[in-house]
Structures are given as C-alpha cells and as structure tokens.
Design an enzyme around this catalytic site. Structure first.
Site, short mmCIF file in Angstrom:
data_model
loop_
_atom_site.label_atom_id
_atom_site.label_comp_id
_atom_site.label_asym_id
_atom_site.label_seq_id
_atom_site.Cartn_x
_atom_site.Cartn_y
_atom_site.Cartn_z
N HIS A 199 0.74 -1.37 -0.08
CA HIS A 199 0.11 0.12 -0.03
C HIS A 199 0.80 1.15 -0.25
O HIS A 199 0.55 2.17 -0.57
CB HIS A 199 -0.93 0.07 1.09
CG HIS A 199 -1.87 0.98 1.27
ND1 HIS A 199 -3.13 1.04 0.61
CD2 HIS A 199 -2.07 2.14 1.81
CE1 HIS A 199 -3.84 2.18 0.55
NE2 HIS A 199 -3.15 2.91 1.58
N HIS B 185 -10.47 2.62 -0.19
CA HIS B 185 -10.67 2.08 1.32
C HIS B 185 -11.47 0.88 1.30
O HIS B 185 -12.39 0.63 1.70
CB HIS B 185 -11.06 3.27 1.99
CG HIS B 185 -10.42 3.66 3.49
ND1 HIS B 185 -11.03 3.73 4.58
CD2 HIS B 185 -9.02 3.66 3.48
CE1 HIS B 185 -9.88 3.90 5.46
NE2 HIS B 185 -8.76 3.77 4.81
#
Length: 738
Positions: free
Chosen positions: A49, A95
């Site tokens: 990420h 998200h």
C-alpha cells in the site's frame, strides 16, 4: 533488544507481511536485528500500500506531463493550472478492505483521508466523487455493505461540508468478498501557493497537529496489502474511526496557517500514520528526522512506541514549521480547539531516530526506508485474445422493447438516485449539474469557469482484454467530460486488482496500465495522481480488474454546460460515430442473453479524439441542445436516459443501410465506442459540419410525444420507463435481508 519489546521471530516477521527475503534485506541494510518498533516501521513502509513495490516499474510508463500540469504523481495530490492564477488539486484513493470489514467507518475514513490529501496541498475542497463496486445483489452481505458504505460516505462528506457530486455504482458476484470503495476529492488553490511534503532546513521544528493518537487503525496499511481469508472479522480493529467535525476544524486551521506563511512542509498522517508522514517529509528533503514520542498527544494511556508509530487515527497532520512562526501557528490551532505539539526536528544525519520514555526505539537510515523498499518485476502472463461475437450469432431471447425495459431496471443500469440523494450534492452552492448525468459540473468560485468531474471504468472489458479495457476506461472518462462541454485536462486513477503474486493477475495490471498510458497519450489527458490497491481477493478469488479513472475537465462558461435531457419536441436526434453492432462483453449479452463472453468493442483513439473535439465544437457554437455519450447498454439505453431525464419521448428509426449489415438488436444495444447522441434544431447545419470534419453522423429520430416509438416494436411510455428505472435500487434496499 529494547526492554518490554517482543522478540523477533519468523512468525512475527510473517505477521508483519514481510517475506524472509525482505527481512534478510533489512538485516543487510541496518547491520543488526531490528527492534520490535523498527520491524513495525519497516512493515509499514515496505508494504504494498505504501511502497508500490509490485506496481512501481509499470506506473513509471504513464504520461504525467503537460503544460498545464503543476504537480504530477508523487505528492499528496496532483495539481493542474486552470488559468487566472488558480489550480485544481485532486486525487482518488481506495478504502476497500476497511469498508468490507466495517462499512460505515471504512467508507467514512476513506472520504476523510482523500479530503486531507487535497487540503494538505493548500487547496480548499469543493467536491467529492466515489466509485463503488459491490457483490451480487443476492449475496447475503451485499445489502448490508451498500447501506453502510453509502451512509459512511454521506455521513462524513455531509458533516464536513463538501458536496458529493458524482460517481458510479456497480454489482457483480466477483466483488462478493471484497467490495471496492474509491473516493475522489477535488479542491481549488492559488497556483503559486501550493504546499508540498519536502522538508527543508536543519533544526526546523516538526509539529503534530489535529486530533489525538489512539489505537485505531494500527496495521491498516498492512491489512490493505493482504488478501482476505477466513479470519476477516479479526481485522476489524485495524479499521480507523473518523470525526468529520474535527477534520473541518483541521482544514480551517491548516489553511489559516498556510495563509500566514508558517509552513515549510506538510504531510497528512494517512496510511502508516506518523511513520510514513515523518519519513516521507525527511526523505524528500534529504534530511534526517528525530521524533520524541513522549510529546505526541494521545487519547489512550500506556501506548507503546510501536502503537504510536503505526496508529492510523484520523484527522492528523505533520508539519515542518518556520521557527519564527511557531507561536503564531500554535495560537491558530489552539483557537480551533486542536492539538499542537512540537514532536521533533529536522537533522542533517539522514537518520530516522525515534525516542520514547528516554530510550531510542528506532534508529534507521531514512532514505533507504523508502528508496530501498523492494521493487518487484513480477512475472505476468497475458490473456489470450477472445474472438469477437458477430451480431448475427446472437439469437434475441426477447424483443427490443422488452429488452430495454429489463435493462433499465437492472442493478447496473438502474437509477442510483437512492445513493446520491443521501449525499449533500449542493452544499457550497456551486453545483451546476447534479449526479445522474455524464459528468458533474461545479462552478469555480463565482464563475464563469466550471469544472467537469467524472469517475468511470468498465471492469468486464478489463477482464476480457486488459489492454483494451484500460484504453476504454480513459476514453469513457474523456467522453463524459466532453459530453458536458468540458475540455478534458487530466486524470487520477485508482487501480484495483487481485494478488500480484499470481501471474494472471499481474498480467491484468500490466495490460490495463499499458492501455491507460496509450489512451492518455492519444487524448492528451495526463495522469497526475492516483492509487494502487492490490490483493483485492478473498480465499483466492479476485475481483474483476477495476482501474477506476477520475477525470477533470474545464468549462469556460458554466452557463453553457450541456446536459443529456431532451429540451423540446420536434428536434432532430443525431448519432455521431460508427455503429457495428458490437455485443461482445455488452450488458445486453450478459443481462438479456445470460452470456459473459467475447472480445470487448475495439477502440480507435484517433476517431475518439476527432469525435470528441467535434462534439465540443458543436456545444461551444450552440448547434446542439442535448448531448449524451453512448456507453453501457448501448444506443437505446442512452436514448431512454435522455427521454427519462426530460419526460419527452421520441420516434426512433434505425438507418436501413446499417440494418442491412447488422441486426436491429446489435444496432440498439451494441456498445461500439466513440459515439454520442445529440439533438439539434438545425440538423442540416450539424450534418454539414460533420461532413467537413470527417465525422460519421446519422439521423435516427425526432423528439416528441409521451412514448419511445420504434418501428415494429410496441411503443414504450416514458413514464413507465421512469418507474422501472427508479424502482429497483430503493425496492432492493427496502427488502428484508433474510
């Protein structure tokens, strides 16, 4: 080993998402065993990420420059010049994993995070968009996820006070175990007053700003870099908790101290929290950073250094301030009721040193934390090309009128009003076009300029042919902006894929990126920011490849923006672009014929640009009264949407020369690219212009009456179509989940 810290074991290393080879790299880099806190820092900085270790080499191939680009990828958000001393700052982020585990807070904090990315650059947010992908409507968890995610987006955005003006919602069984929540934010800044994360100067105070640090969100970035399995519910503590009212205060305080000239560098505490923000600011400035965690404001007692460094508590910023402005900045933050604490300073050492309780808990080379993160050129395989499906090979199971009725009431094509009416889309008073059209239009200050904003992708195309799907996603966003009269300027992307360690998934990623790059170059539509979200799969089953494209365009005069609704009776309906009846991977083939197969429609980027430029010229000269691009569901769906938006019907006809080559259902439902429907009072003038420009144009009908009338088909009342269009989603959400 530091007292009270856990011993480093192979099990602990694996739990932090690090491979044995990566841990060996750490040992070689620092020449010793890391402390527990240092292991956490490496885990945060080297996960997928934050480090983009599987995607970085491919992202470098994307075109990112243009004369109007102020800042491309690499900062909190991208920035483009729109003239008059103004810049647009924007970005999209995912998200996904948090939203599946805890839908409300996962979606809410996704919105909060992307808003911070924008105002960290010195821009005041003016609009949000989102792109949502959910599983099969019949899956037992889908309704729960839709309700929670939509409520979370609305709850945060509405409370913060920024309009949510556009986006998309889709359903497919491949998202059953892993929904996608992609959030985009757009802001306006002074072009010469944009703020960056690069720290400068030695001995400059590093200041913690905003809300207090808690234990929420610890390992959030690491969780986002792993696929789901049977233990998904155990990850609930890694989901952050948001407070939009605190974020609003943070926005105002940040913009105020920026205006006062207090800030040297600023970084949002997003993924990996204090760790990532501090390391990035120091590394970008070739400086060291020393932090004293005893000064960090905490809302929970007894927090360890490990917890403080990895917490992803929301509404926090890290800044490097001008020393002479420290007291002034503190007074501003205290006025807004926010924490302000000097927690460190910049140093010349190029080391990242963290102290807690009088002890050094981390002492690492700061540049290598980011620069020496593993970069993988992962093996990938390319999918064999699927054969095209000839229109004549499809036997229509139902008539054209019945197919239209079914399609407009289907989960993907029905009205998403139930979603966007839960968002405040008019707050701030600058929304010119609300959700439901080709693109949102938001006025810039008092005008006359306006921004056109869109988010789009067609995952089924990307699954069938990643390269073609990547091109089409960019072209679709470009068409959406064009259809409202905007000049497309730049895009942000959110590249959502499965496990990159699988060659077939990595092949999807590589193919889509190559397609995106080719389309961006052909359409002069650079990528200025974005996000990569990998490991979107559950128990080995990946999502559809979903490279969401968020597009931004500029309209010179918002009063001349175009809508898709028919404006009056008796106007000519014209089709721009070629129709070959392409049904491969179409929604007609999937939802009417029950088949997901064939190659997606081909895309001629030169024709795409030529047709789009022509449409914008027609809008600018006032020669057309309505414009709508043709995409999902094909031509008849586009016409039905135009009729439903206006409650005006039409008499429609398929050109005989076209029907001589393709079937009627291919003409009406084929998803050929590069097409627009326009209406005009003076069709001959438009036809003459098209001939001069070398753009295909056909007369396909006339507006008027209460029905859509097709030859040899029963007429369809527009009012009945509206009912079908509007009913599916509210009926679905109102139904029992039992």
């Amino acid at each position: 080993m530091i007292p009270n810290e856990a011993p480093i074991t192979p099990e602990l290393i694996a739990a932090h998402g690090l491979t044995p080879e990566e841990y060996a790299r750490i040992l070689k880099l620092i020449g010793r065993e890391p402390s527990f806190t240092e292991l956490g820092i490496f885990s945060a900085m080297w996960n997928e990420h934050c480090s983009y270790k599987s995607s970085k080499i491919h992202l470098r191939t994307l075109p990112t420059k243009a004369p109007w680009v102020i800042q491309g990828p690499g900062e909190n958000a991208g920035a483009i010049d729109i003239g008059d001393g103004l810049a647009v700052v924007f970005k999209m982020e995912s998200h996904n994993h948090p939203s599946y585990i805890e839908p409300y807070q996962g979606a809410a904090t996704g919105v909060g995070g992307i808003l911070r990315d924008v105002f960290t650059m010195g821009a005041r947010p003016i609009a949000c968009l989102n792109a949502l992908s959910f599983g099969d409507p019949n899956h037992p968890k889908t309704r729960h996820l839709v309700a929670g995610v939509v409520a979370g987006i609305g709850g945060y955005g509405n409370s913060f006070g920024v309009p949510t003006v556009g986006g998309e919602v889709r359903f497919h069984r491949r998202y059953d175990g892993n929904c996608l929540v992609n959030a985009m934010a757009v802001g306006i800044a002074q072009a010469d007053k944009i703020f960056y994360a690069k720290a400068t100067g030695i001995g400059m105070p590093i200041v913690y700003l905003g809300s207090k640090t808690g234990r929420d969100g610890i390992h959030g970035a690491t969780m986002a870099s792993a696929e789901f399995g049977a233990n998904v519910e155990e990850k609930r503590p890694t989901v952050q908790v948001g407070d939009p009212f605190s974020e609003k205060l943070l926005l105002e305080a940040c913009l105020e101290i920026m205006a006062k000239g207090c800030v040297i560098a600023i970084q949002d505490m997003g993924a990996a929290g204090l760790t990532c923000s501090a390391v990035e600011m120091g590394a970008k400035g070739d400086l060291g950073v020393a932090l004293d965690l005893d000064s960090v404001p905490c809302r929970e007692t007894g927090m360890s250094a490990y917890e403080m460094m990895l917490s992803e508590s929301q509404e926090r910023m890290l800044m490097v301030l001008k020393p002479e402005k420290e007291k002034e900045a503190e007074a501003i933050f205290r006025k807004w009721g926010l924490d302000f604490a000097v927690v460190g300073e910049t140093t010349p050492t190029k080391r990242f040193v963290v102290r807690h309780g009088g002890a050094v808990v981390a002492d690492l080379p700061i540049k290598e934390l980011g620069d020496q993160a593993p970069v993988y050129d992962r093996p990938f395989t390319s999918k064999a090309k699927l054969p095209p499906i000839e229109p004549g090979a499809i036997k229509p199971p139902i008539g054209i009128a019945a197919a239209l009725e079914k399609l407009i009431g289907s989960p993907d094509l029905c009205s998403k009003r139930w979603v966007w009416e839960q968002y405040d889309h008019v707050i701030l008073g600058n929304t010119v076009q609300r959700p439901g059209g080709d693109a949102a239009v938001v006025r810039v200050n008092e005008g006359p300029k306006a921004l056109a904003l869109t988010a789009d992708v067609t995952p089924r195309y990307c699954e069938a042919d990643p390269f073609a799907g990547g091109k089409q996603a960019v072209a679709e966003a470009w068409r959406n902006l064009t259809a409202v009269g905007a000049r497309p300027l730049a895009l942000t992307d959110n590249l959502n894929f499965g496990n990159p360690e699988r060659p077939d998934i990595m092949g999807q990623f590589v193919g889509c990126v190559r397609g995106i790059a080719e389309a961006c170059r052909a359409l002069d539509f650079p990528v200025v920011s974005g996000n990569v979200s990998l490991y979107n799969e559950t128990n080995g089953r990946a999502i559809l490849p979903t490279p969401t494209i968020g597009g931004v365009g500029l309209i010179g005069d918002f009063t001349k923006s175009m809508t898709l609704a028919f404006k009056a009776e008796g106007e000519a309906i014209l089709l721009i672009g070629d129709s070959r009846g392409w049904l491969g991977q179409s929604l007609y083939l999937r939802d009417i014929c029950g088949r997901e197969e064939g190659a997606p429609p081909p895309l001629d980027l030169a024709a795409e640009r030529r047709h789009g430029d022509f449409v914008r010229s027609l809008i600018a000269e006032g020669l057309v009264t309505a414009v709508h691009d043709v995409s999902d569901g094909g031509l008849l769906l586009a016409l039905a949407e135009m009729a439903m938006a206006s409650r005006i019907g039409a008499v429609l006809e398929a050109p005989h020369d076209v029907l001589a080559e393709i079937t009627a259902h291919g003409f009406w439902f084929g998803e050929d690219q590069g097409r627009y429907v326009v209406t005009a009072k003076a069709a001959d003038a438009v036809a003459q212009r098209a001939k001069s420009a070398g753009v295909p144009l056909r007369h396909i009908g006339t507006t008027g009456g209460p029905v859509l009338a097709l030859a040899e088909e029963r007429p369809l009342r527009v009012a009945d179509l509206v009912h079908r269009f509007e009913a599916w989603l509210p009926d679905y959400m109102a139904a029992s989940s039992a």
